[in-house]
Design a protein around this motif. Sequence first.
Motif, PDB file in Angstrom:
ATOM      1  N   ALA A 156      73.134   2.200  55.220  1.00  0.00           N
ATOM      2  CA  ALA A 156      73.801   3.409  55.697  1.00  0.00           C
ATOM      3  C   ALA A 156      72.829   4.411  56.317  1.00  0.00           C
ATOM      4  CB  ALA A 156      74.546   4.082  54.530  1.00  0.00           C
ATOM      5  N   LEU A 157      71.519   4.181  56.148  1.00  0.00           N
ATOM      6  CA  LEU A 157      70.534   5.098  56.693  1.00  0.00           C
ATOM      7  C   LEU A 157      70.536   5.070  58.219  1.00  0.00           C
ATOM      8  CD1 LEU A 157      67.464   4.468  54.363  1.00  0.00           C
ATOM      9  CD2 LEU A 157      68.978   6.451  54.367  1.00  0.00           C
ATOM     10  N   ARG A 158      70.311   6.240  58.842  1.00  0.00           N
ATOM     11  CA  ARG A 158      70.188   6.296  60.303  1.00  0.00           C
ATOM     12  C   ARG A 158      68.815   5.820  60.751  1.00  0.00           C
ATOM     13  NH1 ARG A 158      72.028  12.093  62.299  1.00  0.00           N
ATOM     14  NH2 ARG A 158      71.632  11.060  64.284  1.00  0.00           N
ATOM     15  N   GLY A 180      69.599  -5.341  44.722  1.00  0.00           N
ATOM     16  CA  GLY A 180      70.794  -4.704  44.168  1.00  0.00           C
ATOM     17  C   GLY A 180      71.794  -4.416  45.264  1.00  0.00           C
ATOM     18  N   PRO A 181      73.057  -4.760  45.102  1.00  0.00           N
ATOM     19  CA  PRO A 181      74.069  -4.516  46.150  1.00  0.00           C
ATOM     20  C   PRO A 181      74.190  -3.044  46.507  1.00  0.00           C
ATOM     21  CG  PRO A 181      74.894  -6.029  44.469  1.00  0.00           C
ATOM     22  CD  PRO A 181      73.607  -5.500  43.952  1.00  0.00           C
ATOM     23  N   ARG A 182      74.113  -2.139  45.497  1.00  0.00           N
ATOM     24  CA  ARG A 182      74.282  -0.725  45.810  1.00  0.00           C
ATOM     25  C   ARG A 182      73.114  -0.202  46.652  1.00  0.00           C
ATOM     26  NH1 ARG A 182      75.479   2.592  40.553  1.00  0.00           N
ATOM     27  NH2 ARG A 182      75.775   4.213  42.138  1.00  0.00           N
ATOM     28  N   LEU A 183      71.877  -0.645  46.316  1.00  0.00           N
ATOM     29  CA  LEU A 183      70.729  -0.252  47.112  1.00  0.00           C
ATOM     30  C   LEU A 183      70.837  -0.820  48.527  1.00  0.00           C
ATOM     31  CD1 LEU A 183      68.000   1.110  47.333  1.00  0.00           C
ATOM     32  CD2 LEU A 183      66.950  -0.975  46.431  1.00  0.00           C
ATOM     33  N   HIS A 184      71.314  -2.060  48.609  1.00  0.00           N
ATOM     34  CA  HIS A 184      71.554  -2.704  49.903  1.00  0.00           C
ATOM     35  C   HIS A 184      72.475  -1.855  50.769  1.00  0.00           C
ATOM     36  CE1 HIS A 184      73.647  -6.359  52.023  1.00  0.00           C
ATOM     37  NE2 HIS A 184      73.140  -5.510  52.871  1.00  0.00           N
ATOM     38  N   GLN A 185      73.591  -1.414  50.196  1.00  0.00           N
ATOM     39  CA  GLN A 185      74.551  -0.609  50.955  1.00  0.00           C
ATOM     40  C   GLN A 185      73.957   0.736  51.350  1.00  0.00           C
ATOM     41  OE1 GLN A 185      77.921  -0.390  48.354  1.00  0.00           O
ATOM     42  NE2 GLN A 185      78.410  -2.569  48.519  1.00  0.00           N
ATOM     43  N   ALA A 186      73.192   1.349  50.433  1.00  0.00           N
ATOM     44  CA  ALA A 186      72.603   2.650  50.730  1.00  0.00           C
ATOM     45  C   ALA A 186      71.596   2.557  51.870  1.00  0.00           C
ATOM     46  CB  ALA A 186      71.936   3.212  49.480  1.00  0.00           C
ATOM     47  N   ARG A 214      41.098 -11.260  56.376  1.00  0.00           N
ATOM     48  CA  ARG A 214      41.449 -10.267  57.375  1.00  0.00           C
ATOM     49  C   ARG A 214      42.937 -10.356  57.710  1.00  0.00           C
ATOM     50  NH1 ARG A 214      36.384 -11.930  61.021  1.00  0.00           N
ATOM     51  NH2 ARG A 214      37.713 -13.766  61.058  1.00  0.00           N
ATOM     52  N   ILE A 215      43.554  -9.204  57.878  1.00  0.00           N
ATOM     53  CA  ILE A 215      44.982  -9.169  58.220  1.00  0.00           C
ATOM     54  C   ILE A 215      45.153  -9.536  59.685  1.00  0.00           C
ATOM     55  CG2 ILE A 215      47.034  -7.714  58.386  1.00  0.00           C
ATOM     56  CD1 ILE A 215      45.958  -6.061  56.088  1.00  0.00           C
ATOM     57  N   THR A 216      45.952 -10.567  59.917  1.00  0.00           N
ATOM     58  CA  THR A 216      46.213 -11.017  61.285  1.00  0.00           C
ATOM     59  C   THR A 216      47.622 -10.715  61.743  1.00  0.00           C
ATOM     60  OG1 THR A 216      46.844 -13.204  60.461  1.00  0.00           O
ATOM     61  CG2 THR A 216      44.510 -12.862  61.062  1.00  0.00           C
ATOM     62  N   ASP A 217      48.535 -10.528  60.803  1.00  0.00           N
ATOM     63  CA  ASP A 217      49.925 -10.243  61.155  1.00  0.00           C
ATOM     64  C   ASP A 217      50.623  -9.761  59.888  1.00  0.00           C
ATOM     65  OD1 ASP A 217      52.324 -10.009  62.528  1.00  0.00           O
ATOM     66  OD2 ASP A 217      52.125 -11.960  63.514  1.00  0.00           O
ATOM     67  N   PHE A 218      51.905  -9.493  60.017  1.00  0.00           N
ATOM     68  CA  PHE A 218      52.725  -9.112  58.874  1.00  0.00           C
ATOM     69  C   PHE A 218      54.016  -9.922  58.899  1.00  0.00           C
ATOM     70  CE2 PHE A 218      50.688  -5.418  56.999  1.00  0.00           C
ATOM     71  CZ  PHE A 218      49.754  -5.088  57.975  1.00  0.00           C
ATOM     72  N   ARG A 219      54.467 -10.315  57.725  1.00  0.00           N
ATOM     73  CA  ARG A 219      55.761 -10.984  57.625  1.00  0.00           C
ATOM     74  C   ARG A 219      56.820  -9.985  57.169  1.00  0.00           C
ATOM     75  NH1 ARG A 219      56.044 -16.443  58.213  1.00  0.00           N
ATOM     76  NH2 ARG A 219      54.038 -17.544  58.216  1.00  0.00           N
ATOM     77  N   VAL A 220      58.002 -10.150  57.730  1.00  0.00           N
ATOM     78  CA  VAL A 220      59.117  -9.255  57.413  1.00  0.00           C
ATOM     79  C   VAL A 220      59.674  -9.652  56.053  1.00  0.00           C
ATOM     80  CG1 VAL A 220      61.344  -8.367  58.137  1.00  0.00           C
ATOM     81  CG2 VAL A 220      59.614  -8.948  59.861  1.00  0.00           C
ATOM     82  N   ALA A 221      59.361  -8.843  55.028  1.00  0.00           N
ATOM     83  CA  ALA A 221      59.918  -9.113  53.705  1.00  0.00           C
ATOM     84  C   ALA A 221      61.385  -8.681  53.652  1.00  0.00           C
ATOM     85  CB  ALA A 221      59.113  -8.381  52.640  1.00  0.00           C
ATOM     86  N   ASP A 222      61.700  -7.588  54.318  1.00  0.00           N
ATOM     87  CA  ASP A 222      63.091  -7.132  54.365  1.00  0.00           C
ATOM     88  C   ASP A 222      63.206  -6.044  55.422  1.00  0.00           C
ATOM     89  OD1 ASP A 222      65.774  -7.030  53.745  1.00  0.00           O
ATOM     90  OD2 ASP A 222      65.416  -7.012  51.579  1.00  0.00           O
ATOM     91  N   LEU A 223      64.435  -5.748  55.826  1.00  0.00           N
ATOM     92  CA  LEU A 223      64.734  -4.682  56.785  1.00  0.00           C
ATOM     93  C   LEU A 223      66.190  -4.287  56.603  1.00  0.00           C
ATOM     94  CD1 LEU A 223      65.164  -6.204  60.369  1.00  0.00           C
ATOM     95  CD2 LEU A 223      65.257  -7.553  58.273  1.00  0.00           C
ATOM     96  N   ASN A 224      66.527  -3.068  57.020  1.00  0.00           N
ATOM     97  CA  ASN A 224      67.933  -2.652  56.912  1.00  0.00           C
ATOM     98  C   ASN A 224      68.645  -2.903  58.232  1.00  0.00           C
ATOM     99  OD1 ASN A 224      66.992  -0.610  58.545  1.00  0.00           O
ATOM    100  ND2 ASN A 224      67.740   1.068  57.258  1.00  0.00           N
ATOM    101  N   ARG A 225      69.935  -2.620  58.228  1.00  0.00           N
ATOM    102  CA  ARG A 225      70.762  -2.944  59.393  1.00  0.00           C
ATOM    103  C   ARG A 225      70.318  -2.146  60.617  1.00  0.00           C
ATOM    104  NH1 ARG A 225      75.162  -5.668  59.290  1.00  0.00           N
ATOM    105  NH2 ARG A 225      75.403  -5.330  57.037  1.00  0.00           N
ATOM    106  N   THR A 226      69.940  -0.874  60.420  1.00  0.00           N
ATOM    107  CA  THR A 226      69.512  -0.068  61.571  1.00  0.00           C
ATOM    108  C   THR A 226      68.280  -0.661  62.226  1.00  0.00           C
ATOM    109  OG1 THR A 226      70.369   1.916  60.459  1.00  0.00           O
ATOM    110  CG2 THR A 226      68.860   2.268  62.284  1.00  0.00           C
TER     111      THR A 226
END
Length: 592
Positions: A30-32, A21-27, A47-59
Motif C-alpha cells: 500500500a506504500l506509495r 506476514g500477510p498483514r505486513l505484505h499488504q501494508a 568484493r561486492i559485484t552485484d545485489f540479489r533482490v530478496a524482496d520488493l513491494n508492488r510499487t
Amino acid sequence: MPRHPHGVAGPPPRSPALRDGPRLHQALDALREALWLLDAERDAEGRITDFRVADLNRTAAELAGLDLATARGQRLGELVPLARRLGHIERYAAIVESGRRESFEFSAPGPDGDRVWRRLRAAPSGDGVVVVVSDITAEKARERERAAAEEDLRLLAENAGDMVVRVTPQGRVTYVSPACEEILGHRPDEIVGRLDQEFIHPADLPALAASRRQLESGPELGPVTYRVRRGTGGWVWLEATSRGVRDADGTLTEIQVATRDVTERMLSQAEHAALHRVSEAVAEGIDPADLHLLVAAEMANLLDADGGRVVRYVDDTTLEVLGAWRRASLPPTRSGELLTMSPTWAVAQVRATGTTSISELSSGDAAQAGAGLRMGIAAPVRLGGRVWGAVAAAFGDPGDAPVGTPMRVERFAKLVELAVANADARARLTVQATTDALTGLANHGTFHTALADEFARTSRYGRPLSLAVIDLDLFKTLNDTFGHRAGDAALATVGTLLRDHARQADVVGRIGGEELGWLMPETDAAGALEAADRLRRAIAAAPIGGPLGMTASIGVARRTQLDQDPDHLFRRADSALYQAKENGRDRVVIAG
C-alpha cells in the motif's frame, strides 16, 4: 561485517523476506514509495559485484516495469541495467561496507520518453541494503516553475524603475532617462540643460556637494540619499550611485548617476525614529504642553509640512490649540489659542465625521485662514469613545503631501490618544516606547540597547554571541503593486515567524523599514546559520505577498575578538546581508 568468500558457488543466504506476514505484505504494497530489499553478492575475494533482490513491494515492481513474483532472487544489475549504468550498485556496496545511510536524487527516462526524477534513500541491512525510492518528478517540476518565476521577477525588478542621469562636474544635466517622468513627474527636456541643484532639497545640498568632491579622487561613489523636488509638488527621496568619467589626462569630465526612488523606505525609517521619540516622551510622562509641541514638530518635520497642530475640541465650532509648529516664514500660532473653526478645515470635518479628513482650500480661503496653507490632513484623537481632539498637518500646496500622509498622521494621533488616556493606559505607553506597533517586535532603540548589553556580557564572560540582520526581498515591489497595507501585512506576518523561530533568550526587533534583527546569545556561527536558514525557508513557504510571494535575505555575524564594539558587529552582519542581496537574494550569508 559478514563476508562470503565463496559467493561464486551460489547466491548468499537471503535476508528474511518482507512477505513473511500477510498483514505486513499488504501494508508494504500500500506504500506509495518503492521498497527494495537487496542482498550483497560477492566474488571469491569478498568484493561486492552485484545485489540479489530478496524482496520488493508492488510499487517497486510497477516503477521498474517488473513482474513482482519473478523479480525476487534476480541480480539487480541484470534485472535493472540502469542501476549499474547510474552507479547505484557501487553506491549500495559502499553503504554496506561503511554501514552509513545515504540519500540522493537522480533522473532517468520514463516509460513515455520524458525524464522522471527519483529520490533514493538506502540504509545498510545485514549484508545488504534496504532501498526506498520516491517519485519526485512533480516536485522537481514545481521547483523549476518557481525558479523561473523568481528569475522573471528579478529581471523585472532590476530593469524597471531606475533613473539614469549624466551631469557635468559642475552639476549641469546633459542626459536623464525617461524614468524621470514616473519618478519625478518631469519630462527629460524639462531637466536637461539645468543645474541639478535646482531640484535638490536645500538641506541636502552641502552633503551632496561634499560627496561629489570625493569623485575627484575615486572612481565611484555611493550610495548617497537626498531629496529631489517632484514636478507636481513634494519631495522624492533618491538613492544614487555615482561614477566619474575621466579623459586621457585623468580630468573628471562627466558624472554618471544611477538613482532609484527610496521615498517609502526613508519615510518609514524617519517615521519609526520620530514615533520612538514621541513614545519615549509619553512613557516618561513629560508635561502635556511639551508633548503636544513635540508631536506637532516631529510630524511636520517628518512630512516636510508647513505646519503641524494638536488641538482639543471645546465644542462643535471651537477648538483649543494644545501644541503647534510652523515654518519661520509663516505667521506664528500659540498654544492655548482658541479658534473658531471654518467648515472647510480638515479639523472641522474630523469633528463632524469622526474620521481622518483631507481638505483643500481655494487660494482665497487659504489667505483668509491667515497662513496661506491650502491643504490640511487631520486625524481624530479619541478618549472614552468620543472624538476628543485631532492631530493635523498643513501644506502650502496640495501636491506637497507625501504618499501615505493620512496614515502617518493617524499614527501620531494614536500616540496623542495614549498620552491623554487615563492611568490604566500607562502600561501601554511603556510597551509603545519599546515595541514596534506593526510587528510586535522590539523597536530600533530597544533592540540596539539589548545588543549593547549582550555585547558587554560576552566581553566579560567570553561567551558566544551571534547576530542576524534580515531584509525582505523586493519589498518596494510588493508595496508598489498591492499597496502599503499589503506591505504592512507582510511585515506583520514575517514578524510573527521571526518571533516563533526565536528562543526565549533571543531578542528580535524591527530595526528599519523592512529590516529585522535577531540577536542570539550563547550561539556560535553554525547554530546561527542553521537558525537563520530555517527562518528563511519558513518565510519563502509562507503565504505572504499574494502571487508575488515573499523571500528574505539574511546576513549573519558571530562576535569575534576583532569586534571592539556592538556597532562593528552590526556592520559585519549588515555587510553579509548586502552580499546575500548581491548574490541573488533568498539566501543566508555568514560574515567572514
